[in-house]
Design an enzyme around this catalytic site. Structure first.
Site, PDB file in Angstrom:
ATOM      1  N   ARG A  18      39.736   9.720 -21.280  1.00 42.70           N
ATOM      2  CA  ARG A  18      39.536   9.994 -19.863  1.00 42.70           C
ATOM      3  C   ARG A  18      40.132   8.748 -19.093  1.00 42.70           C
ATOM      4  O   ARG A  18      40.210   8.957 -17.777  1.00 42.70           O
ATOM      5  CB  ARG A  18      37.919  10.210 -19.590  1.00 42.70           C
ATOM      6  CG  ARG A  18      37.989  11.419 -18.478  1.00 42.70           C
ATOM      7  CD  ARG A  18      37.161  12.480 -19.275  1.00 42.70           C
ATOM      8  NE  ARG A  18      37.009  13.356 -18.004  1.00 42.70           N
ATOM      9  CZ  ARG A  18      36.700  14.694 -18.426  1.00 42.70           C
ATOM     10  NH1 ARG A  18      36.723  15.157 -19.568  1.00 42.70           N
ATOM     11  NH2 ARG A  18      36.326  15.562 -17.200  1.00 42.70           N
ATOM     12  N   ARG A  69      34.532  30.377 -12.866  1.00 40.59           N
ATOM     13  CA  ARG A  69      34.371  30.267 -14.121  1.00 40.59           C
ATOM     14  C   ARG A  69      32.698  30.838 -14.707  1.00 40.59           C
ATOM     15  O   ARG A  69      32.092  30.605 -14.067  1.00 40.59           O
ATOM     16  CB  ARG A  69      34.604  28.838 -14.569  1.00 40.59           C
ATOM     17  CG  ARG A  69      34.094  28.531 -16.186  1.00 40.59           C
ATOM     18  CD  ARG A  69      34.561  27.245 -16.638  1.00 40.59           C
ATOM     19  NE  ARG A  69      34.293  26.097 -15.841  1.00 40.59           N
ATOM     20  CZ  ARG A  69      34.987  24.823 -15.799  1.00 40.59           C
ATOM     21  NH1 ARG A  69      35.585  24.839 -17.064  1.00 40.59           N
ATOM     22  NH2 ARG A  69      34.393  23.927 -15.041  1.00 40.59           N
ATOM     23  N   LYS A  87      42.246  23.211 -19.995  1.00 42.80           N
ATOM     24  CA  LYS A  87      42.111  22.532 -21.402  1.00 42.80           C
ATOM     25  C   LYS A  87      41.361  23.307 -22.456  1.00 42.80           C
ATOM     26  O   LYS A  87      41.682  23.387 -23.695  1.00 42.80           O
ATOM     27  CB  LYS A  87      41.497  21.110 -21.232  1.00 42.80           C
ATOM     28  CG  LYS A  87      42.496  20.155 -20.185  1.00 42.80           C
ATOM     29  CD  LYS A  87      41.973  18.661 -19.904  1.00 42.80           C
ATOM     30  CE  LYS A  87      40.535  18.911 -19.388  1.00 42.80           C
ATOM     31  NZ  LYS A  87      40.268  19.298 -18.162  1.00 42.80           N
ATOM     32  N   ARG A 121      28.395  26.721 -14.638  1.00 42.36           N
ATOM     33  CA  ARG A 121      28.115  25.393 -14.991  1.00 42.36           C
ATOM     34  C   ARG A 121      27.823  24.712 -13.989  1.00 42.36           C
ATOM     35  O   ARG A 121      28.206  24.870 -12.846  1.00 42.36           O
ATOM     36  CB  ARG A 121      29.540  24.679 -15.339  1.00 42.36           C
ATOM     37  CG  ARG A 121      29.485  24.576 -16.961  1.00 42.36           C
ATOM     38  CD  ARG A 121      30.907  24.078 -17.395  1.00 42.36           C
ATOM     39  NE  ARG A 121      31.421  22.844 -16.919  1.00 42.36           N
ATOM     40  CZ  ARG A 121      32.371  22.123 -17.192  1.00 42.36           C
ATOM     41  NH1 ARG A 121      33.344  22.662 -18.218  1.00 42.36           N
ATOM     42  NH2 ARG A 121      32.919  21.023 -16.587  1.00 42.36           N
ATOM     43  N   ARG A 169      35.087  15.344  -9.063  1.00 40.69           N
ATOM     44  CA  ARG A 169      35.691  15.424 -10.395  1.00 40.69           C
ATOM     45  C   ARG A 169      37.207  15.060 -10.200  1.00 40.69           C
ATOM     46  O   ARG A 169      37.821  14.845 -11.079  1.00 40.69           O
ATOM     47  CB  ARG A 169      35.351  16.535 -11.209  1.00 40.69           C
ATOM     48  CG  ARG A 169      33.773  16.419 -11.472  1.00 40.69           C
ATOM     49  CD  ARG A 169      33.185  18.015 -11.994  1.00 40.69           C
ATOM     50  NE  ARG A 169      33.824  18.361 -12.993  1.00 40.69           N
ATOM     51  CZ  ARG A 169      33.931  19.755 -13.322  1.00 40.69           C
ATOM     52  NH1 ARG A 169      33.249  20.676 -12.505  1.00 40.69           N
ATOM     53  NH2 ARG A 169      34.909  20.333 -14.523  1.00 40.69           N
TER      54      ARG A 169
HETATM   55  P1  AP5 Z   1      38.843  25.897 -18.483  1.00 42.24           P
HETATM   56  O1  AP5 Z   1      39.675  26.140 -19.890  1.00 42.24           O
HETATM   57  O2  AP5 Z   1      37.464  25.783 -18.714  1.00 42.24           O
HETATM   58  O3  AP5 Z   1      39.423  24.410 -17.778  1.00 42.24           O
HETATM   59  P2  AP5 Z   1      39.211  22.998 -18.397  1.00 42.24           P
HETATM   60  O4  AP5 Z   1      40.492  22.319 -18.113  1.00 42.24           O
HETATM   61  O5  AP5 Z   1      38.528  22.857 -19.777  1.00 42.24           O
HETATM   62  O6  AP5 Z   1      38.045  22.538 -17.356  1.00 42.24           O
HETATM   63  P3  AP5 Z   1      36.813  21.827 -17.140  1.00 42.24           P
HETATM   64  O7  AP5 Z   1      36.147  21.681 -16.077  1.00 42.24           O
HETATM   65  O8  AP5 Z   1      35.955  21.878 -18.563  1.00 42.24           O
HETATM   66  O9  AP5 Z   1      37.314  20.190 -17.438  1.00 42.24           O
HETATM   67  P4  AP5 Z   1      36.702  18.876 -17.208  1.00 42.24           P
HETATM   68  O10 AP5 Z   1      37.582  18.044 -17.796  1.00 42.24           O
HETATM   69  O11 AP5 Z   1      36.238  18.771 -15.650  1.00 42.24           O
HETATM   70  O12 AP5 Z   1      35.468  19.170 -17.860  1.00 42.24           O
HETATM   71  P5  AP5 Z   1      34.588  18.606 -19.044  1.00 42.24           P
HETATM   72  O13 AP5 Z   1      33.794  19.513 -19.930  1.00 42.24           O
HETATM   73  O14 AP5 Z   1      35.763  17.839 -20.132  1.00 42.24           O
HETATM   74  O15 AP5 Z   1      39.251  26.602 -17.353  1.00 42.24           O
HETATM   75  C1  AP5 Z   1      38.655  26.839 -16.156  1.00 42.24           C
HETATM   76  C2  AP5 Z   1      38.516  28.279 -15.454  1.00 42.24           C
HETATM   77  O16 AP5 Z   1      39.735  28.942 -15.347  1.00 42.24           O
HETATM   78  C3  AP5 Z   1      37.936  29.259 -16.636  1.00 42.24           C
HETATM   79  O17 AP5 Z   1      37.229  30.288 -16.067  1.00 42.24           O
HETATM   80  C4  AP5 Z   1      39.117  29.991 -17.360  1.00 42.24           C
HETATM   81  O18 AP5 Z   1      38.866  31.089 -17.890  1.00 42.24           O
HETATM   82  C5  AP5 Z   1      40.170  30.051 -16.187  1.00 42.24           C
HETATM   83  N1  AP5 Z   1      41.642  29.850 -16.660  1.00 42.24           N
HETATM   84  C6  AP5 Z   1      41.835  28.818 -17.724  1.00 42.24           C
HETATM   85  N2  AP5 Z   1      43.388  29.057 -17.896  1.00 42.24           N
HETATM   86  C7  AP5 Z   1      43.727  30.090 -16.870  1.00 42.24           C
HETATM   87  C8  AP5 Z   1      44.879  30.647 -16.446  1.00 42.24           C
HETATM   88  N3  AP5 Z   1      46.168  30.211 -17.015  1.00 42.24           N
HETATM   89  N4  AP5 Z   1      45.033  31.523 -15.563  1.00 42.24           N
HETATM   90  C9  AP5 Z   1      43.671  31.823 -14.737  1.00 42.24           C
HETATM   91  N5  AP5 Z   1      42.576  31.173 -15.175  1.00 42.24           N
HETATM   92  C10 AP5 Z   1      42.656  30.268 -16.001  1.00 42.24           C
HETATM   93  O19 AP5 Z   1      33.707  17.353 -18.687  1.00 42.24           O
HETATM   94  C11 AP5 Z   1      32.412  17.595 -17.630  1.00 42.24           C
HETATM   95  C12 AP5 Z   1      32.009  16.258 -17.355  1.00 42.24           C
HETATM   96  O20 AP5 Z   1      31.433  15.771 -18.783  1.00 42.24           O
HETATM   97  C13 AP5 Z   1      32.689  15.368 -16.682  1.00 42.24           C
HETATM   98  O21 AP5 Z   1      32.965  15.469 -15.520  1.00 42.24           O
HETATM   99  C14 AP5 Z   1      31.952  14.007 -17.228  1.00 42.24           C
HETATM  100  O22 AP5 Z   1      31.031  13.574 -16.408  1.00 42.24           O
HETATM  101  C15 AP5 Z   1      31.607  14.268 -18.362  1.00 42.24           C
HETATM  102  N6  AP5 Z   1      32.830  13.909 -19.635  1.00 42.24           N
HETATM  103  C16 AP5 Z   1      33.412  14.659 -20.594  1.00 42.24           C
HETATM  104  N7  AP5 Z   1      34.056  14.023 -21.368  1.00 42.24           N
HETATM  105  C17 AP5 Z   1      34.120  12.833 -20.835  1.00 42.24           C
HETATM  106  C18 AP5 Z   1      34.585  11.439 -21.250  1.00 42.24           C
HETATM  107  N8  AP5 Z   1      35.575  11.352 -22.174  1.00 42.24           N
HETATM  108  N9  AP5 Z   1      34.573  10.334 -20.814  1.00 42.24           N
HETATM  109  C19 AP5 Z   1      33.283  10.313 -19.588  1.00 42.24           C
HETATM  110  N10 AP5 Z   1      32.877  11.518 -19.340  1.00 42.24           N
HETATM  111  C20 AP5 Z   1      33.049  12.507 -19.876  1.00 42.24           C
END
Ligand code: AP5
Length: 210
Positions: free
Chosen positions: A88, A127, A13, A155, A166
């Protein structure tokens, strides 16, 4: 144009959202990035959020709602936004719908990135993030340039046990949003997120008419 990028942790994402934001000229509103900034800056919000994030749990909805409302009111979000990692759960989806309705907007489409668990675990393990720019890399699939690699960080919530938690939270609270939006008549586009980054991006751009 208001778009939601939906998908499991590590589905891509953030990677796709950054590319789409540039291509469409609208900001990416990523609640995870905003929370990590708050933790890094040691703000009250960051102190509240840190324990939940480290445990792989969701941060309380009221904290998220206030943060998104404030971000959406900024000038660069007047023409639309790409929501990454938000909403979410059903309550967040309802409050986003209401917030957008207040300003005469609605979600135009949901872009749903599908990636299997094995690929996710591999992605999280490799990552790396550049703390200066926030750019996300992967040691194998998308390595950082040499001058950036030395300052990249892992991270704290990418350790395997937290990734599993997660994924559970995602299945329980977030995945049902696909049905929420389908039932509301919002186009939900499923995209195979296991392909190369450029291939996924190309399909997303086609789906949003670019
Ligand atoms: P990446 O693009 O970083 O993936 P992502 O889907 O953004 O993953 P996240 O881990 O950031 O998602 P998340 O939803 O768990 O975390 P968030 O920060 O929102 O890609 C991942 C890896 O793969 C990278 O190394 C990339 O280079 C590689 N990659 C990408 N595409 C690829 C491809 N096509 N092929 C190969 N490799 C590839 O949330 C973190 C925490 O914050 C949550 O756990 C929660 O505690 C809190 N939080 C955030 N938002 C909320 C909310 N709305 N409500 C409540 N809590 C929240």
């Amino acid at each position: 144009m208001d778009l939601i990028l939906l998908g499991a942790p590590g589905a891509g994402k953030g990677t796709q959202g950054a590319l789409l934001a540039t291509a469409l000229g609208v900001p990416k509103i990523a609640t995870g990035d905003m929370l990590r900034d708050a933790v890094r800056d040691g703000t009250e919000l960051g102190r509240q959020a840190k324990g939940y994030m480290d445990a792989g749990a969701l941060v309380p909805d009221d904290v998220i709602l206030g943060m998104v409302r404030e971000r959406l009111s900024q000038a660069d979000a007047k023409g639309g936004a790409i929501f990454d990692g938000y909403p979410r759960n059903a309550a967040q989806a309802a409050s986003l719908d209401a917030m957008l309705a207040e300003i005469g907007r609605k979600i135009d489409a949901v872009l749903y990135l599908e990636v299997d668990d094995d690929a996710i675990v591999r992605r999280m393990g490799g990552r790396r993030t550049d703390p200066e720019t926030g750019r996300v890399y992967h040691v194998e699939h998308n390595p950082p340039p040499a001058e950036v690699a030395a300052r990249c960080v892992i991270r704290p919530d990418d350790v395997e046990e937290t990734v599993r938690r997660r994924l559970e939270v995602y299945r329980q609270s977030t995945a049902p949003l696909v049905e929420h939006y389908r039932a509301a008549g919002v186009p939900v586009h499923s995209v195979d997120g296991t392909r190369e980054i450029e291939a996924v991006q190309g399909e997303l751009l086609t789906l949003v008419g670019r």
